[in-house]
Scaffold this motif. Structure first.
Motif, PDB file in Angstrom:
ATOM      1  N   GLY A  70       0.451  -1.057   0.309  1.00 15.48           N
ATOM      2  CA  GLY A  70       0.177  -0.180   0.490  1.00 15.48           C
ATOM      3  C   GLY A  70       1.107   1.325  -0.161  1.00 15.48           C
ATOM      4  N   LEU A  71       2.174   1.318   0.975  1.00 13.34           N
ATOM      5  CA  LEU A  71       2.757   2.027   0.798  1.00 13.34           C
ATOM      6  C   LEU A  71       3.202   2.530  -0.357  1.00 13.34           C
ATOM      7  N   TYR A  77       1.398   6.814  -6.631  1.00  6.73           N
ATOM      8  CA  TYR A  77      -0.195   7.545  -7.299  1.00  6.73           C
ATOM      9  C   TYR A  77       1.030   9.138  -7.275  1.00  6.73           C
ATOM     10  N   GLN A  78       0.674   9.577  -6.044  1.00  2.97           N
ATOM     11  CA  GLN A  78       1.260  10.653  -6.143  1.00  2.97           C
ATOM     12  C   GLN A  78       2.369  11.352  -6.636  1.00  2.97           C
ATOM     13  N   VAL A 121       5.740  -1.987  -9.612  1.00  2.79           N
ATOM     14  CA  VAL A 121       5.863  -1.545 -10.953  1.00  2.79           C
ATOM     15  C   VAL A 121       4.203  -1.065 -11.390  1.00  2.79           C
ATOM     16  N   ALA A 122       3.873   0.057 -11.932  1.00  2.00           N
ATOM     17  CA  ALA A 122       2.193   0.846 -12.093  1.00  2.00           C
ATOM     18  C   ALA A 122       2.740   1.817 -12.967  1.00  2.00           C
ATOM     19  N   VAL A 123       1.524   1.631 -13.882  1.00  2.00           N
ATOM     20  CA  VAL A 123       0.943   3.162 -15.105  1.00  2.00           C
ATOM     21  C   VAL A 123       0.509   3.276 -15.216  1.00  2.00           C
ATOM     22  N   ALA A 136      -3.250   1.310 -12.874  1.00  2.00           N
ATOM     23  CA  ALA A 136      -2.796   0.004 -12.335  1.00  2.00           C
ATOM     24  C   ALA A 136      -1.502  -0.112 -11.887  1.00  2.00           C
ATOM     25  N   ALA A 137      -1.272  -0.637 -11.215  1.00  2.00           N
ATOM     26  CA  ALA A 137      -0.050  -0.930 -10.045  1.00  2.00           C
ATOM     27  C   ALA A 137       0.068  -2.710  -9.822  1.00  2.00           C
TER      28      ALA A 137
END
Length: 201
Positions: A70-71, A77-78, A121-123, A136-137
């Protein structure tokens, strides 16, 4: 999950049980700081997703990994948020720039949280007006090199774009080695060559 709520991050002990999920969310918002409340909401969402995976015979996430995941998610996201630049100020050249109309821009990134045995990983996908239309992550077990994680993030982003059937995209990341490999023609010498070749395909 009780172990999570009693951890030092939340410390919710001895509170009356809420009548509904909404009541419980309100209690959380009243008891926690803003950052802890956002983390709690993400943890609940991830726990729900993990439970659904297990119900369908897939591997879920271990309970002790929810907080670190979550962190990482909140941090990514930020970082992906558009900077609020006053109109009278001149935008810096390194700020995010929107794509041309009709094109979707994908920003990808990876993170290796300290003290854990996983990476994320995230997009985030935005249109020509800067509107977020998809994000998404996902976390994966292991501790590969940071550049390998970035290459995996690039493939993760392209895979999601393919699933959405976007006809025209631009991909943007902050790892020069990965970006140069994606622009080149030979990635076999890279440790992350398999990811790059999958991106080309």
């Amino acid at each position: 999950m009780e172990k999570i709520w009693k951890s030092h991050r939340f410390g919710i002990i001895g509170q009356p049980k809420p009548v509904s999920m909404w009541d419980w969310i309100i209690q959380l918002q009243q008891q926690l700081t803003e950052d802890s409340f956002l983390l709690a909401v993400v943890v609940v969402w991830k726990a729900w997703e993990s439970r659904n995976r297990e119900m369908h015979g897939e591997q879920g996430m271990a309970t002790d990994e929810f907080i670190s995941w979550g962190l990482t998610f909140l941090n990514l996201y930020q970082q992906a948020q558009l900077p609020r630049t006053p109109i009278h100020q001149r935008a810096h050249q390194t700020e995010w720039k929107p794509p041309r109309e009709g094109i979707i821009k994908l920003n990808f990134d990876a993170a290796l949280p300290a003290g854990t045995n996983h990476y994320s990983v995230a997009v985030i996908a935005r249109d020509w007006q800067g509107h977020c239309i998809f994000w998404a992550a996902r976390s994966f077990r292991g501790r590969p090199r940071a550049v390998d994680c970035e290459a995996h993030a690039a493939l993760f982003a392209l895979t999601r774009a393919k699933e959405e059937s976007w006809p025209s995209i631009i991909q943007e990341g902050d790892c020069l080695k990965v970006v140069e490999a994606l622009r080149g023609e030979d990635a076999q010498s890279c440790s992350f060559g398999a990811y790059v070749e999958d991106c080309w395909l």
